[in-house]
Design a protein around this motif. Structure first.
Motif, PDB file in Angstrom:
ATOM      1  N   TYR A 224     -41.002  13.868  12.899  1.00  0.00           N
ATOM      2  CA  TYR A 224     -40.404  13.227  14.069  1.00  0.00           C
ATOM      3  C   TYR A 224     -41.060  11.865  14.328  1.00  0.00           C
ATOM      4  CZ  TYR A 224     -38.807  12.635  18.898  1.00  0.00           C
ATOM      5  OH  TYR A 224     -38.253  12.155  20.046  1.00  0.00           O
ATOM      6  N   LEU A 225     -42.400  11.847  14.314  1.00  0.00           N
ATOM      7  CA  LEU A 225     -43.116  10.595  14.555  1.00  0.00           C
ATOM      8  C   LEU A 225     -42.909   9.609  13.409  1.00  0.00           C
ATOM      9  CD1 LEU A 225     -46.457  11.976  16.040  1.00  0.00           C
ATOM     10  CD2 LEU A 225     -44.544  10.936  17.274  1.00  0.00           C
ATOM     11  N   ALA A 226     -42.887  10.149  12.169  1.00  0.00           N
ATOM     12  CA  ALA A 226     -42.660   9.265  11.017  1.00  0.00           C
ATOM     13  C   ALA A 226     -41.284   8.614  11.108  1.00  0.00           C
ATOM     14  CB  ALA A 226     -42.790  10.056   9.716  1.00  0.00           C
ATOM     15  N   GLY A 227     -40.277   9.411  11.527  1.00  0.00           N
ATOM     16  CA  GLY A 227     -38.943   8.846  11.699  1.00  0.00           C
ATOM     17  C   GLY A 227     -38.906   7.786  12.778  1.00  0.00           C
ATOM     18  N   TYR A 228     -39.649   8.032  13.860  1.00  0.00           N
ATOM     19  CA  TYR A 228     -39.654   7.067  14.963  1.00  0.00           C
ATOM     20  C   TYR A 228     -40.240   5.725  14.529  1.00  0.00           C
ATOM     21  CZ  TYR A 228     -40.953   4.846  19.354  1.00  0.00           C
ATOM     22  OH  TYR A 228     -41.109   3.947  20.376  1.00  0.00           O
ATOM     23  N   PHE A 229     -41.391   5.794  13.829  1.00  0.00           N
ATOM     24  CA  PHE A 229     -42.064   4.552  13.454  1.00  0.00           C
ATOM     25  C   PHE A 229     -41.450   3.889  12.219  1.00  0.00           C
ATOM     26  CE2 PHE A 229     -45.484   6.691  15.889  1.00  0.00           C
ATOM     27  CZ  PHE A 229     -45.732   5.689  16.802  1.00  0.00           C
ATOM     28  N   ALA A 230     -40.686   4.650  11.424  1.00  0.00           N
ATOM     29  CA  ALA A 230     -40.156   4.094  10.177  1.00  0.00           C
ATOM     30  C   ALA A 230     -38.704   3.655  10.281  1.00  0.00           C
ATOM     31  CB  ALA A 230     -40.294   5.119   9.048  1.00  0.00           C
ATOM     32  N   THR A 231     -37.954   4.183  11.249  1.00  0.00           N
ATOM     33  CA  THR A 231     -36.516   3.904  11.291  1.00  0.00           C
ATOM     34  C   THR A 231     -36.222   2.413  11.470  1.00  0.00           C
ATOM     35  OG1 THR A 231     -36.007   6.104  12.149  1.00  0.00           O
ATOM     36  CG2 THR A 231     -34.372   4.388  12.510  1.00  0.00           C
ATOM     37  N   LEU A 232     -36.892   1.770  12.414  1.00  0.00           N
ATOM     38  CA  LEU A 232     -36.615   0.349  12.657  1.00  0.00           C
ATOM     39  C   LEU A 232     -37.036  -0.541  11.488  1.00  0.00           C
ATOM     40  CD1 LEU A 232     -37.387  -0.094  16.458  1.00  0.00           C
ATOM     41  CD2 LEU A 232     -35.170  -0.172  15.313  1.00  0.00           C
ATOM     42  N   PRO A 233     -38.247  -0.384  10.907  1.00  0.00           N
ATOM     43  CA  PRO A 233     -38.584  -1.208   9.735  1.00  0.00           C
ATOM     44  C   PRO A 233     -37.632  -0.992   8.562  1.00  0.00           C
ATOM     45  CG  PRO A 233     -40.571  -0.246  10.665  1.00  0.00           C
ATOM     46  CD  PRO A 233     -39.419   0.392  11.374  1.00  0.00           C
ATOM     47  N   ILE A 234     -37.264   0.257   8.321  1.00  0.00           N
ATOM     48  CA  ILE A 234     -36.319   0.527   7.233  1.00  0.00           C
ATOM     49  C   ILE A 234     -34.965  -0.092   7.543  1.00  0.00           C
ATOM     50  CG2 ILE A 234     -35.044   2.364   6.060  1.00  0.00           C
ATOM     51  CD1 ILE A 234     -37.507   4.115   6.304  1.00  0.00           C
ATOM     52  N   SER A 235     -34.527   0.034   8.798  1.00  0.00           N
ATOM     53  CA  SER A 235     -33.244  -0.551   9.191  1.00  0.00           C
ATOM     54  C   SER A 235     -33.252  -2.065   9.018  1.00  0.00           C
ATOM     55  CB  SER A 235     -32.924  -0.188  10.645  1.00  0.00           C
ATOM     56  OG  SER A 235     -32.771   1.207  10.804  1.00  0.00           O
ATOM     57  N   ASN A 236     -34.340  -2.727   9.414  1.00  0.00           N
ATOM     58  CA  ASN A 236     -34.426  -4.187   9.262  1.00  0.00           C
ATOM     59  C   ASN A 236     -34.366  -4.591   7.790  1.00  0.00           C
ATOM     60  OD1 ASN A 236     -34.604  -4.684  12.018  1.00  0.00           O
ATOM     61  ND2 ASN A 236     -36.823  -4.451  12.032  1.00  0.00           N
ATOM     62  N   TYR A 237     -35.012  -3.805   6.938  1.00  0.00           N
ATOM     63  CA  TYR A 237     -34.960  -4.106   5.499  1.00  0.00           C
ATOM     64  C   TYR A 237     -33.536  -3.953   4.970  1.00  0.00           C
ATOM     65  CZ  TYR A 237     -35.558  -3.562   0.480  1.00  0.00           C
ATOM     66  OH  TYR A 237     -35.430  -3.700  -0.880  1.00  0.00           O
ATOM     67  N   LEU A 238     -32.880  -2.867   5.367  1.00  0.00           N
ATOM     68  CA  LEU A 238     -31.510  -2.634   4.913  1.00  0.00           C
ATOM     69  C   LEU A 238     -30.555  -3.683   5.458  1.00  0.00           C
ATOM     70  CD1 LEU A 238     -31.354   1.261   5.316  1.00  0.00           C
ATOM     71  CD2 LEU A 238     -31.582  -0.037   3.183  1.00  0.00           C
ATOM     72  N   GLY A 240     -31.264  -6.762   6.208  1.00  0.00           N
ATOM     73  CA  GLY A 240     -31.494  -8.020   5.501  1.00  0.00           C
ATOM     74  C   GLY A 240     -30.863  -8.063   4.132  1.00  0.00           C
ATOM     75  N   ASN A 241     -30.534  -6.885   3.574  1.00  0.00           N
ATOM     76  CA  ASN A 241     -29.904  -6.826   2.255  1.00  0.00           C
ATOM     77  C   ASN A 241     -28.462  -6.344   2.323  1.00  0.00           C
ATOM     78  OD1 ASN A 241     -32.114  -7.298  -0.026  1.00  0.00           O
ATOM     79  ND2 ASN A 241     -33.098  -6.229   1.674  1.00  0.00           N
ATOM     80  N   GLY A 242     -27.898  -6.367   3.532  1.00  0.00           N
ATOM     81  CA  GLY A 242     -26.481  -6.107   3.673  1.00  0.00           C
ATOM     82  C   GLY A 242     -26.060  -4.660   3.650  1.00  0.00           C
ATOM     83  N   ARG A 243     -26.986  -3.708   3.781  1.00  0.00           N
ATOM     84  CA  ARG A 243     -26.634  -2.292   3.754  1.00  0.00           C
ATOM     85  C   ARG A 243     -26.336  -1.800   5.172  1.00  0.00           C
ATOM     86  NH1 ARG A 243     -25.223  -0.962  -1.341  1.00  0.00           N
ATOM     87  NH2 ARG A 243     -26.683  -1.898  -2.823  1.00  0.00           N
ATOM     88  N   TYR A 244     -25.300  -2.387   5.748  1.00  0.00           N
ATOM     89  CA  TYR A 244     -24.996  -2.091   7.146  1.00  0.00           C
ATOM     90  C   TYR A 244     -24.505  -0.658   7.339  1.00  0.00           C
ATOM     91  CZ  TYR A 244     -25.167  -7.165   7.152  1.00  0.00           C
ATOM     92  OH  TYR A 244     -25.561  -8.466   6.988  1.00  0.00           O
ATOM     93  N   GLU A 245     -23.757  -0.127   6.367  1.00  0.00           N
ATOM     94  CA  GLU A 245     -23.244   1.241   6.523  1.00  0.00           C
ATOM     95  C   GLU A 245     -24.376   2.259   6.516  1.00  0.00           C
ATOM     96  OE1 GLU A 245     -23.689   0.658   2.148  1.00  0.00           O
ATOM     97  OE2 GLU A 245     -23.091  -0.556   3.865  1.00  0.00           O
ATOM     98  N   TRP A 246     -25.442   1.991   5.749  1.00  0.00           N
ATOM     99  CA  TRP A 246     -26.592   2.898   5.747  1.00  0.00           C
ATOM    100  C   TRP A 246     -27.301   2.868   7.098  1.00  0.00           C
ATOM    101  CZ3 TRP A 246     -29.334   1.961   0.367  1.00  0.00           C
ATOM    102  CH2 TRP A 246     -28.447   2.309  -0.652  1.00  0.00           C
ATOM    103  N   VAL A 247     -27.442   1.674   7.668  1.00  0.00           N
ATOM    104  CA  VAL A 247     -28.102   1.554   8.967  1.00  0.00           C
ATOM    105  C   VAL A 247     -27.285   2.255  10.044  1.00  0.00           C
ATOM    106  CG1 VAL A 247     -28.965  -0.051  10.701  1.00  0.00           C
ATOM    107  CG2 VAL A 247     -29.181  -0.608   8.273  1.00  0.00           C
ATOM    108  N   GLU A 248     -25.982   2.167   9.942  1.00  0.00           N
ATOM    109  CA  GLU A 248     -25.120   2.838  10.914  1.00  0.00           C
ATOM    110  C   GLU A 248     -25.327   4.353  10.862  1.00  0.00           C
ATOM    111  OE1 GLU A 248     -20.399   3.029  12.186  1.00  0.00           O
ATOM    112  OE2 GLU A 248     -21.050   1.828  10.481  1.00  0.00           O
ATOM    113  N   GLN A 249     -25.429   4.903   9.652  1.00  0.00           N
ATOM    114  CA  GLN A 249     -25.672   6.336   9.503  1.00  0.00           C
ATOM    115  C   GLN A 249     -27.081   6.721   9.956  1.00  0.00           C
ATOM    116  OE1 GLN A 249     -24.817   7.279   5.410  1.00  0.00           O
ATOM    117  NE2 GLN A 249     -22.711   6.519   5.531  1.00  0.00           N
ATOM    118  N   LEU A 250     -28.025   5.799   9.801  1.00  0.00           N
ATOM    119  CA  LEU A 250     -29.409   6.072  10.176  1.00  0.00           C
ATOM    120  C   LEU A 250     -29.602   6.030  11.685  1.00  0.00           C
ATOM    121  CD1 LEU A 250     -32.216   6.617   8.880  1.00  0.00           C
ATOM    122  CD2 LEU A 250     -32.593   4.156   8.930  1.00  0.00           C
TER     123      LEU A 250
END
Length: 425
Positions: A224-238, A240-250
């Motif tokens: 739960y904590l790993a998801g909280y701290f990792a979701t935004l950095p992973i989303s920003n990376y995605l 920046g590389n145009g993976r908008y559909e993945w971020v929407e699902q995340l």
């Protein structure tokens, strides 16, 4: 602390254990030395079973380590302090020996309370207790001599041998009669009375049967904590590389899982919020093309402008956007016009603010010798890292593929094509 064995003649034998220096011996972590000479074969066997059962119990409760051993000196007295070890026969002292070992390691101070026991130990691994002979005489003697508040443990198998008189006498004397079928059950009675220091130990090192829920809860909390701290950095990376559909699902489940942090809901809403873009191609003569397009998160759009000899492009959007402008000529050579290297935040267009390229007072020519040119405008909600850092004046094939991929996706970043035709002579 003393523990007593109920004897056939109605008396009790006190077991006393003293710590002595331990000398490790192979295969014998618990060493017991009799200070009163050699014990009978039956008592030796009972003592062996008792120390194995007690050692297993102490290991399960994490009171000792598997490699840890200890040595004890054993003495057995009657109530007048006279030695009894040589006079005891049979296996009925097994339960009392096991309790004496456990109490020696884990007992709290229980005052004048006396613990008496009779019972044969079966399998030392399970701590099962078997029946004994002459139980009625043993219980009667204990009820006559034991002080108030004492406990008498005896095998469950012999429970039917006690009469109503035994139970009535025990109640009148304030003595607890406890029929038991195993060592764990016996120790549980002592734990309920607060006579064993096992509760705090168990909270520090829980048994395996009860440890898995805590392990599962700790793992769930960690994820739960790993998801909280990792979701935004992973989303920003995605992003920046145009993976908008993945971020929407995340971010769809994240906005509910982490309801206390509004950033996840804001990011998810930004992915689907419509954007209105007003694009205008201008010329020095005032002749130009203007078009207004409202983009949803999945819609695509194309603009076709007829250029003049000189041109400038203006852009205004309802939401903040990052702007990238490329020029593709008739021979498919691609160059980035805006922003220049190195890429900075100068390409961030604020909401409802006009952006003009080139700056006011300057114009870009349309060379008649190179044929039709295409302006490729990328308007994105987030920086396009995959479009930065690769382009000098001539773009690689990889960048052209990325532009085509973003154009097909049409989500979160929109690729607009503006045709520039050279003026006819």
């Amino acid at each position: 602390m003393p523990t007593y064995i109920l004897l056939d003649d109605g008396t009790q034998a006190q077991i006393e254990l003293l710590d002595i220096a331990h000398i490790p011996a192979t295969g014998d972590p618990v060493q017991i030395v009799s200070l009163m000479g050699k014990l009978s074969h039956d008592v030796e066997e009972s003592l062996l079973r008792a120390k194995c059962a007690a050692f297993q119990f102490l290991l399960r409760r994490r009171l000792i380590q598997a490699e840890q051993g200890f040595s004890l000196a054993l003495e057995i007295f009657d109530r007048q302090g006279k030695p009894l070890a040589q006079k005891i026969r049979g296996h009925s002292g097994g339960l009392a020996f096991a309790l004496a070992l456990i109490l020696h390691k884990a007992a709290r101070n229980y005052g004048s309370m006396e613990i008496c026991a009779t019972g044969r130990l079966g399998n030392p691994r399970t701590g099962g207790i078997k029946g004994v002979a002459a139980l009625a005489d043993k219980i009667s003697g204990g009820l006559e001599r034991l002080p108030e508040g004492s406990i008498i443990f005896f095998p469950q198998e012999n429970n039917g041998e006690l009469t109503a008189h035994h139970w009535k006498q025990a109640q009148a004397r304030g003595i607890c009669l406890a029929p038991v079928s195993g060592l764990d059950e016996t120790v549980a009675v002592l734990e309920e009375r607060g006579m064993l220091a096992l509760s705090s130990e168990r909270s520090l090192t829980p048994s395996r049967k009860r440890r898995w829920p805590w392990v599962a809860a700790a793992c769930a909390l960690l994820f739960y904590l790993a998801g909280y701290f990792a979701t935004l950095p992973i989303s920003n990376y995605l992003l920046g590389n145009g993976r908008y559909e993945w971020v929407e699902q995340l971010t769809e489940p994240a906005q509910w899982l982490y309801w206390f942090d509004g950033r996840f809901a804001q990011l998810h809403q930004a992915l689907v919020k419509p954007v209105q873009i007003v694009a205008e191609l201008r010329s020095p003569t005032g002749v130009g093309e203007r078009e207004v397009i409202t983009f949803t998160h999945r819609s695509r759009g194309r603009l076709a402008f007829r250029g003049q000899e000189m041109w400038a492009l203006s852009l205004k959007a309802s939401q903040p956007l990052y702007i990238y402008l490329f020029l593709r000529d008739a021979v498919d050579e691609l160059q980035r016009l805006f922003p220049e290297e190195p890429v900075t935040h100068e390409n961030l267009l604020s909401a409802n603010q006009e952006w003009v390229f080139p700056p006011p007072g300057y114009w870009r020519p349309v060379p008649s010798s190179r044929g039709r040119e295409i302006l490729v405008l990328v308007a994105a909600r987030w920086p396009c890292k995959d479009l930065e850092g690769r382009c000098s004046w001539r773009e690689s094939h990889t960048l052209m593929e990325r532009l085509a991929w973003r154009d097909r996706q049409g989500e979160g970043a929109w690729v607009l094509r503006l045709a520039l035709d050279p003026a006819r002579p």
